[in-house]
Design a protein around this motif. Structure first.
Motif, mmCIF file in Angstrom:
data_model
loop_
_atom_site.group_PDB
_atom_site.id
_atom_site.type_symbol
_atom_site.label_atom_id
_atom_site.label_comp_id
_atom_site.label_asym_id
_atom_site.label_seq_id
_atom_site.Cartn_x
_atom_site.Cartn_y
_atom_site.Cartn_z
ATOM 1 N N TYR A 1 0.824 -1.209 0.000
ATOM 2 C CA TYR A 1 0.000 0.000 0.000
ATOM 3 C C TYR A 1 0.856 1.257 0.000
ATOM 4 O O TYR A 1 0.536 2.234 -0.688
ATOM 5 N N ARG B 1 -4.181 -12.048 0.741
ATOM 6 C CA ARG B 1 -4.451 -10.668 0.322
ATOM 7 C C ARG B 1 -3.314 -10.143 -0.547
ATOM 8 O O ARG B 1 -3.551 -9.544 -1.595
ATOM 9 N N LEU C 1 -3.510 -8.862 -4.356
ATOM 10 C CA LEU C 1 -3.097 -7.503 -4.719
ATOM 11 C C LEU C 1 -2.041 -7.525 -5.804
ATOM 12 O O LEU C 1 -2.117 -6.754 -6.753
#
Length: 92
Positions: free
Chosen positions: A31, A84, A88
């Motif tokens: 992120y 996850r 991603l």
């Protein structure tokens, strides 16, 4: 296509707590890289940046939860975050 700024998650030898911490740290790094990349484009998408920041904060919150997580919770968090990160990076 995977993001060249992030490495694929490869769990280190260790207990569930360490595996979970490694997985969450990798997602946070993902992120961070995405936020930085979005800020560098000529016309940054403020809404997308806010979504990325919210997702990063949720991961930071989970990282904090690991301080009191039992082995079962840590194993679940490790599995969730490994999946996850795969999702991603597969979309990148």
């Amino acid at each position: 296509m995977s993001d060249p700024n992030t490495a694929a998650f490869e769990p280190l030898d260790g207990d569930e707590d360490q595996l979970a911490r490694d997985a969450v740290r990798e997602v946070i790094a993902f992120y961070n890289a995405r936020i930085a990349a979005e800020r560098r484009v000529p016309v940054p998408d403020g809404e997308h940046i806010e979504q990325l920041k919210a997702a990063r904060q949720a991961a930071i919150d989970d990282q904090t939860r690991l301080d009191t997580a039992g082995p079962g919770d840590a194993a679940r968090i490790a599995a969730d975050y490994a999946a996850r990160l795969k999702g991603l990076t597969d979309r990148s």
